[in-house]
Structure formats: structure tokens, C-alpha cells
Design a protein around this motif. Structure first.
Motif, mmCIF file in Angstrom:
data_model
loop_
_atom_site.group_PDB
_atom_site.id
_atom_site.type_symbol
_atom_site.label_atom_id
_atom_site.label_comp_id
_atom_site.label_asym_id
_atom_site.label_seq_id
_atom_site.Cartn_x
_atom_site.Cartn_y
_atom_site.Cartn_z
ATOM 1 N N GLY A 122 -8.692 4.303 -9.103
ATOM 2 C CA GLY A 122 -9.623 5.354 -9.721
ATOM 3 C C GLY A 122 -10.423 6.391 -8.591
ATOM 4 N N ASN A 123 -11.619 6.675 -8.784
ATOM 5 C CA ASN A 123 -12.310 7.649 -7.770
ATOM 6 C C ASN A 123 -12.600 6.883 -6.496
ATOM 7 O OD1 ASN A 123 -12.415 9.895 -9.219
ATOM 8 N ND2 ASN A 123 -14.519 9.232 -10.456
ATOM 9 N N ILE A 124 -13.061 5.793 -6.501
ATOM 10 C CA ILE A 124 -13.336 4.837 -5.310
ATOM 11 C C ILE A 124 -12.032 4.494 -4.324
ATOM 12 C CG2 ILE A 124 -14.396 3.102 -4.188
ATOM 13 C CD1 ILE A 124 -16.644 2.951 -6.265
ATOM 14 N N GLY A 125 -11.089 4.017 -5.317
ATOM 15 C CA GLY A 125 -9.811 3.432 -4.741
ATOM 16 C C GLY A 125 -9.187 4.667 -3.854
ATOM 17 N N GLY A 126 -9.172 5.712 -4.561
ATOM 18 C CA GLY A 126 -8.500 7.039 -4.033
ATOM 19 C C GLY A 126 -8.971 7.445 -2.598
ATOM 20 N N SER A 144 -7.330 7.496 1.151
ATOM 21 C CA SER A 144 -7.150 8.552 2.031
ATOM 22 C C SER A 144 -8.044 8.304 3.111
ATOM 23 C CB SER A 144 -7.564 9.717 1.177
ATOM 24 O OG SER A 144 -8.846 9.839 0.553
ATOM 25 N N GLU A 145 -9.040 7.713 2.886
ATOM 26 C CA GLU A 145 -9.947 7.457 4.261
ATOM 27 C C GLU A 145 -9.287 6.612 5.200
ATOM 28 O OE1 GLU A 145 -12.408 9.470 4.994
ATOM 29 O OE2 GLU A 145 -13.288 8.463 6.815
ATOM 30 N N ILE A 146 -8.472 5.499 4.647
ATOM 31 C CA ILE A 146 -7.702 4.827 5.605
ATOM 32 C C ILE A 146 -6.820 5.152 6.352
ATOM 33 C CG2 ILE A 146 -6.239 2.664 5.722
ATOM 34 C CD1 ILE A 146 -7.867 1.691 3.410
ATOM 35 N N PHE A 162 0.952 5.576 -12.226
ATOM 36 C CA PHE A 162 -0.256 6.201 -12.021
ATOM 37 C C PHE A 162 -0.507 6.046 -10.327
ATOM 38 C CE2 PHE A 162 -4.833 5.469 -11.205
ATOM 39 C CZ PHE A 162 -5.373 6.999 -11.211
ATOM 40 N N ALA A 163 -0.487 4.670 -9.965
ATOM 41 C CA ALA A 163 -0.773 4.343 -8.651
ATOM 42 C C ALA A 163 0.354 5.061 -7.616
ATOM 43 C CB ALA A 163 -0.906 2.852 -8.413
ATOM 44 N N ALA A 164 1.705 4.835 -8.161
ATOM 45 C CA ALA A 164 2.746 5.417 -7.332
ATOM 46 C C ALA A 164 2.252 6.880 -6.905
ATOM 47 C CB ALA A 164 3.943 5.179 -7.978
ATOM 48 N N GLY A 165 1.991 7.640 -8.200
ATOM 49 C CA GLY A 165 1.610 9.047 -7.932
ATOM 50 C C GLY A 165 0.478 9.184 -7.199
ATOM 51 N N LYS A 166 -0.652 8.573 -7.200
ATOM 52 C CA LYS A 166 -1.883 8.761 -6.318
ATOM 53 C C LYS A 166 -1.164 8.532 -4.760
ATOM 54 C CE LYS A 166 -6.481 8.452 -6.824
ATOM 55 N NZ LYS A 166 -7.305 8.746 -7.800
ATOM 56 N N THR A 182 -11.936 -2.624 -6.647
ATOM 57 C CA THR A 182 -12.558 -1.538 -7.161
ATOM 58 C C THR A 182 -12.492 -1.345 -8.765
ATOM 59 O OG1 THR A 182 -11.029 0.443 -7.145
ATOM 60 C CG2 THR A 182 -12.204 -0.017 -5.249
ATOM 61 N N ALA A 183 -11.761 -2.329 -9.428
ATOM 62 C CA ALA A 183 -11.231 -2.462 -10.764
ATOM 63 C C ALA A 183 -12.235 -2.669 -11.745
ATOM 64 C CB ALA A 183 -10.147 -3.296 -10.906
#
Ligand code: APR
Length: 317
Positions: A11-15, A19-21, A40-44, A79-80
Motif C-alpha cells: 500500500g502507501n508505506i510499502g510503495g 521506490s526509496e530502496i 497488484f504487487a506485480a503492477g506496483k 506493512t500489512a
């Protein structure tokens, strides 16, 4: 460089974590697992992977609904969870109902990490923080030095930011400590707060500090209210990465984390926010902060609140 970091919950935090890593070039591979929708996760992750040429980072970014993607992770960030949202009938779940739902999710997460990355360092962000990290520990069988909750880095960052704004001094010059549970009982430790090594009271009045400490305790809620939906997500994500960097680079850095206490601060078998030394072995030492009488009293209240929540956790199968 880290070989592989896993993120549970995209979600918000996981995303932001993913990207920050990539932005920091922190690992060779990042794996995101989210059970939301099959893709969903594959798309993100595809979205972020397609930005790697712009970041200039050769990092593999993969996402899946299945936990096997966590295989080989050195670190896993959890973060789930589900937020407190209105049901279709207009009612809200009670605190207990929400805790029960989130504990079920946590049991699933614990089983997944245990199966695919049992030796990873586990950093949990999901709320209610103290309850979730406690449950993850109980169900996942992780070593106490390798599992910790992310709260203190964020809470003390908020405290530092508010002090910096009030004092008109750079955030880089502010040193602050926040102890206890991650909730409205947390204890910003004024006696340990310094600006360029000097007591904070030389820069900010006692009355203003009292206001800042109150604001710090309610800072998460303040952001929730302003956002309208969801909760803070950039600050929690980068706070977890600060913990990972301290461990991965064996910094021996003193960082406040929710750590499993076994007698320290008079607490046994609970996760409470305290400063620890983070190095290549995870939590290498728990630091005892000298507190004045009021701070000791406040910490006791906070510890009792954590104890109460964890007793509820223990009652939930
Ligand atoms: N396994 C993997 N992911 C899951 C699972 C599960 N069993 N259950 C839920 N999720 C996912 C959801 O599908 C969702 O995408 O967790 C994600 C949570 O994302 P958001 O709702 O956007 O929440 P976020 O703002 O990222 O916060 C996550 O951290 O700070 C806390 O209170 C916050 O507990 C919340 C958590």
C-alpha cells in the motif's frame, strides 16, 4: 550493498519503501508481496522497475501475491494491515474487531516470513505497532535481536521537527529521544533533548516544549486528520530504511526501536520503544536512558498500556 529486501504489504508505506530502496540503491533486489489482487504487487513493482533507468539503478524489482517471492531476503519490512475504515453499512469496526482482523493478517505474514525468509531481519511498521510486532515475534519464532518495531525513529523525528520549527534551528542540530509505546502514552524525553549539545530549554520555553510533546504524542492522528483518508506513509517508510541502513552497514548506531525487553527498564517479554545499538547483528545492545522522576512515571504508564494491549493479543487465538 544488501542482496535482497522484502516488503510485505504494497500500500502507501510499502510503495514508498520500494521506490526509496531503488532511489538509494540499497539492495540488488526488492520483492514486494501483497494479497490484494492477483496482479497488484506485480503492477506496483513494474511501475517502479520502469523508473530504474531514470533513477540510474540496476535493481531487480519484483512483486507477487505469493510469499515465496520473499525467498532469500536479508531484511523484511512488514506493512500489512487494514486501516480503520467505514463499513458499507456506515458503521466502524471497534478497536477490538480491528485488532482481531490485523492479528489474523499478522499470523499469515509471520507464517510467510518464517517459511521463506526465516533468518531475515524483520522490521514491523503495521499498527497497532506494539501488538503486531509482539504477535509476529510469537508466531514467527524470530530471534529477539533480529525483530523490531519501527516507531521510535518516526516519533523522535516528529519531535525533532517540531523543536526545530519552534527554535528556528536546523533539524540536523536537534537530538531527541522518545521512549515507550507507539501511541498517545509515548514519552518524549525532554531531559535528553539537545540542540547542538545544549539543553533544549535554552532555546524553547517549557510551556512551548509541553505543547510540542503533546503534539508529538498525537502526531500520527494529526496527519490522518489532514489527509482525510489513510495515514502517514513517507515518514514511516524512510524511518524503517534508517534502521536497515544501520544494520546493513554495521554502523553501531543508537536508534530508538521497539525492542524485545528481557528485564531492561524493568520489563520482561514485551516490545517497548527504547534506544538500542544497531549493527550487523541487529539489536546489539539496549541503552538505558537516565530519566527524571516525571519521565519515569510517564514511561511506567506507557509500559502498562503496552502490557494491556499484549494481554489482549495473547487472548486472541
Ligand atoms: N499479506 C500481504 N499484504 C497484505 C495482507 C497480507 N496478509 N493483508 C493486507 N495486506 C496489504 C493490503 O492489501 C494493502 O495493500 O497491506 C497493504 C496496506 O497498505 P495501506 O492500506 O495503504 O496502509 P499503509 O498506509 O501502507 O500502512 C500500513 O502501517 O503505519 C501502519 O497504520 C498503518 O497498519 C498500517 C500499516
Amino acid at each position: 550493498m544488501i542482496n535482497k529486501i522484502g516488503i510485505v504489504g504494497g500500500g502507501n508505506i510499502g510503495g514508498v519503501c520500494v521506490s526509496e530502496i531503488v532511489n538509494r540503491g540499497l539492495a540488488r533486489e526488492v520483492a514486494l508481496v501483497d494479497v490484494k489482487d492477483p496482479e497488484f504487487a506485480a503492477g506496483k513493482c513494474l511501475d517502479i522497475a520502469e523508473a530504474t533507468p531514470v533513477y540510474g539503478r540496476d535493481i531487480r524489482v519484483i512483486g507477487s501475491k505469493s510469499y515465496d517471492i520473499l525467498e532469500g531476503c536479508d531484511f523484511v519490512i512488514n506493512t500489512a494491515g487494514v486501516p480503520r475504515a467505514m463499513r458499507p453499512d456506515g458503521t466502524f469496526p471497534s478497536r477490538e474487531e480491528l485488532l482481531a482482523i490485523n492479528l489474523k493478517i499478522t499470523d499469515f505474514v509471520a507464517a510467510g516470513i518464517k517459511k521463506y525468509a526465516p533468518n531475515a531481519f524483520v522490521i514491523s511498521i503495521a499498527n497497532p505497532l506494539d501488538a503486531i510486532v509482539y504477535r509476529l515475534f510469537k508466531k514467527g519464532g524470530f530471534k529477539p535481536n533480529k525483530i523490531m518495531g519501527m516507531a521510535g525513529v518516526l516519533d523522535s523525528a516528529r519531535y525533532k521537527y517540531f523543536v526545530s520549527q519552534e527554535a528556528g534551528i536546523s533539524v540536523e542540530n536537534i537530538e531527541a529521544v522518545v521512549l515507550g509505546g507507539h501511541g498517545d502514552t509515548m514519552v518524549p524525553v525532554r531531559s535528553a533533548t539537545r540542540i547542538y549539545g545544549m539543553p533544549v530549554e535554552e532555546f524553547v520555553t517549557k510551556a512551548k516544549l509541553a505543547k510540542i510533546e503533546k503534539r508529538t504524542r498525537g502526531a500520527g492522528g494529526e496527519v490522518v486528520k489532514l489527509l482525510g483518508s489513510g495515514s502517514a506513509f513517507v515518514s514511516p517508510a524512510v524511518s524503517a530504511l534508517e534502521m536497515i541502513e544501520a544494520i546493513a552497514f554495521d554502523k553501531k548506531k543508537i536508534v530508538p526501536v521497539a525492542a524485545y525487553l528481557q528485564g531492561e527498564y524493568g520489563v520482561k517479554n514485551l516490545f517497548v520503544g527504547v534506544p538500542v545499538v544497531l549493527g550487523k547483528n541487529g539489536i546489539e545492545k539496549i541503552i538505558k536512558v537516565k530519566l527524571n522522576a516525571d519521565e519515569k512515571k510517564a514511561l511506567k504508564v506507557s509500559i502498562n498500556a503496552v502490557k494491556k494491549t499484549c494481554a489482549e493479543v495473547d487472548k486472541t487465538k
